[in-house]
Scaffold this active site. Structure first.
Site, short mmCIF file in Angstrom:
data_model
loop_
_atom_site.label_atom_id
_atom_site.label_comp_id
_atom_site.label_asym_id
_atom_site.label_seq_id
_atom_site.Cartn_x
_atom_site.Cartn_y
_atom_site.Cartn_z
N ILE A 145 39.18 48.39 49.19
CA ILE A 145 40.59 48.06 48.98
C ILE A 145 41.51 49.18 49.50
O ILE A 145 41.26 50.36 49.27
CB ILE A 145 40.86 47.81 47.49
CG1 ILE A 145 40.12 46.55 47.03
CG2 ILE A 145 42.35 47.65 47.22
CD1 ILE A 145 40.24 46.30 45.54
N GLY A 201 35.36 46.79 47.67
CA GLY A 201 35.51 45.39 48.05
C GLY A 201 34.52 44.93 49.10
O GLY A 201 34.27 43.73 49.24
N ASP A 204 31.83 43.17 47.31
CA ASP A 204 32.28 41.81 46.96
C ASP A 204 32.12 40.88 48.15
O ASP A 204 31.70 39.73 48.01
CB ASP A 204 33.76 41.85 46.54
CG ASP A 204 34.00 42.68 45.29
OD1 ASP A 204 33.37 42.38 44.26
OD2 ASP A 204 34.82 43.60 45.35
N GLU A 224 34.54 50.97 42.12
CA GLU A 224 35.70 50.69 41.28
C GLU A 224 35.84 51.58 40.06
O GLU A 224 36.95 51.97 39.68
CB GLU A 224 35.69 49.22 40.86
CG GLU A 224 36.16 48.24 41.94
CD GLU A 224 35.09 47.88 42.95
OE1 GLU A 224 35.31 46.98 43.77
OE2 GLU A 224 34.00 48.51 42.93
N ASP A 232 36.48 43.01 40.31
CA ASP A 232 36.96 41.70 39.85
C ASP A 232 37.00 40.63 40.93
O ASP A 232 37.62 39.59 40.75
CB ASP A 232 38.35 41.85 39.22
CG ASP A 232 39.38 42.50 40.14
OD1 ASP A 232 39.08 42.70 41.33
OD2 ASP A 232 40.49 42.81 39.67
#
Length: 355
Positions: A145, A201, A204, A224, A232
Site C-alpha cells: 500500500i 498488499g 493480498d 501490516e 483487510d
C-alpha cells in the site's frame, strides 16, 4: 496401463446430443451403436501403451511451448489504458498484466485500486483471453500500500459521529477488497510471477491468483502489523487455505517477518522457484500458453467449481458440479477432442471457439 494421474473418460450413449447423427427416432438405435463403438475405441486408445502408436504428447514445461512463449513479441492490449498497470498481449489468448510504478516500487496508490477492478472486469469479459500472467515491473513485485497517497483517505475520514465515520470506512475497505476479489472472480486462470519483494498488499493480491511462481530473490512479508493495522483485503482469509499450516500463518502475520523463496516453496505458497525473473516469466508464459490450448469451457468451468468447492461442503460442491455439467457436457469441444484422438492428431493442434 494408463497413468495413475489420468482419469479415463468414458462417454455414455446420451452424454452427447444425437441431433447431428440422426434425423428421426428410428435412427436412434443406430446412433447408439455408433457411440458405443466410439466409446470402446476411445477407451482402448487411452489405455494403449505408446509403442502401439498412441501418445498423449504430454510434455514437460520447457519444451516448444516455452520456446514459443519466449519468442512472442508482446503488443499493447486494446482497451487497457491505465496509470499503474501495463497490459500487453503476450501471445495468442494470453494477457500480461504488469504492475507499472517501478519508480515507486509498484506501491499501490488510489489509481491502482480503481484500475485493478476495471482491468480484470474487462479481462473477464474478453472472449479472446484465456489466461493471464501478472508480474511487477522494475526491481520488485510490489512494496504494498502507498500510505502517502492512501493515508489521508483512510485515517482522516470527515465527520464527528463515530457510527457514520465507521460506515464510510467500511464502504472504503469493501471497495479495496474488490480490487483483489476481481482476480478470483475472473474465470480465466491467473498466474502470479513474483520477483523481489512482495509486501503487504502484494500478499493480498497473489493469494487471489490461481498459480504462483517466484524467482529465487523473492521474499514475502505480511507487513501490516508493523504499521498498526490488521490485513483487510484478503490475506487473513486466503493465506491459511493456501498454506494449510495455521501455526505458520500466525507466525507470519503476528511478526511481519520475511518468508524467503525456498520457505515459500516448502509451505505451498508458490509451486515453483526459478533462478531469476527472466526464466520465471518465460516459464509462466509457457504455462499460460499450455493452458490456453485447452477448451476454455473446460478450463473456466474447472476454476469456477474449484472456488465453489473450496467454500462449501463436499456434498454441496458435488451438487453444484452436477448442475453445472448438465449443461457444459453438451459442448462440442468434447466431440472435437474425441475426433482428434480417433484420428491420432496432435492435441496441441486443436482449436476451440471463443468463450
Amino acid at each position: 496401463m494408463p497413468s495413475p494421474n489420468m482419469a479415463v473418460f468414458c462417454p455414455r450413449p446420451f452424454d452427447f446430443p444425437l441431433s447431428g447423427y440422426c434425423s428421426h427416432s428410428a435412427a436412434i438405435p443406430r446412433a447408439m451403436a455408433v457411440f458405443r463403438r466410439l466409446r470402446d475405441r476411445l477407451i482402448w486408445r487411452l489405455i494403449a501403451p505408446t509403442h502401439l502408436g498412441f501418445n498423449l504428447n504430454l510434455r514437460p514445461l520447457g519444451s516448444s511451448a516455452q520456446e514459443e512463449a519466449s519468442r512472442a513479441a508482446p503488443s499493447k492490449a486494446p482497451d487497457h489504458n491505465y496509470e499503474t498497470l501495463r497490459v500487453t498481449v503476450a501471445q495468442r489468448h494470453v494477457l500480461h498484466v504488469e504492475l507499472n510504478r517501478p519508480e515507486k516500487r509498484n506501491a499501490m496508490n488510489k489509481a491502482f485500486w480503481r484500475e485493478m477492478v476495471e482491468c480484470f472486469n474487462k479481462i473477464a469479459q474478453d472472449a479472446d483471453c484465456r489466461t493471464v500472467v501478472i508480474s511487477g515491473g522494475g526491481k520488485m513485485f510490489t512494496a504494498g500500500i502507498d500510505l502517502t497517497d492512501l493515508g489521508p483517505e483512510i485515517l482522516q475520514v470527515q465527520g464527528d459521529d463515530v457510527a457514520r465515520i465507521s460506515w464510510q470506512l467500511r464502504l472504503l475497505i469493501s471497495r479495496y477488497q474488490e480490487s483483489f476479489n476481481v482476480i478470483e472472480k475472473c474465470p480465466k486462470p491467473v498466474i502470479a510471477a513474483i520477483h523481489g519483494g512482495c509486501i503487504g498488499g502484494g500478499i493480498d493480491l497473489i493469494t487471489a491468483c490461481d498459480i504462483r511462481y517466484c524467482a529465487q530473490d523473492a521474499f514475502f512479508q505480511v507487513k501490516e502489523v508493523d504499521v498498526g493495522l490488521a490485513p483487510d483485503t484478503g490475506t487473513l482469509q486466503r493465506l491459511p487455505r493456501i498454506i494449510g499450516n495455521q501455526s505458520l500463518v500466525n507466525e507470519l502475520v503476528f511478526t511481519a517477518r520475511k518468508m524467503m523463496a525456498d520457505e515459500a516453496l516448502g509451505s505451498g505458497l508458490v509451486s515453483r522457484v526459478f533462478p531469476d525473473k527472466e526464466v520465471m516469466l518465460d516459464t509462466a508464459f509457457a504455462l499460460a500458453a499450455e493452458i490456453s490450448t485447452k477448451s476454455p469451457v473446460a478450463v473456466q468451468s474447472t476454476k469456477v467449481n474449484l472456488l465453489y468447492s473450496r467454500d462449501h461442503s463436499v456434498a454441496d460442491g458435488l451438487n453444484y458440479m452436477a448442475s453445472w455439467n448438465m449443461s457444459m457436457l453438451q459442448t462440442q469441444d468434447i466431440m472435437k477432442f474425441i475426433q482428434a484422438m480417433m484420428e491420432k492428431k496432435d492435441l496441441k493442434t486443436l482449436t476451440f471457439p471463443k468463450l
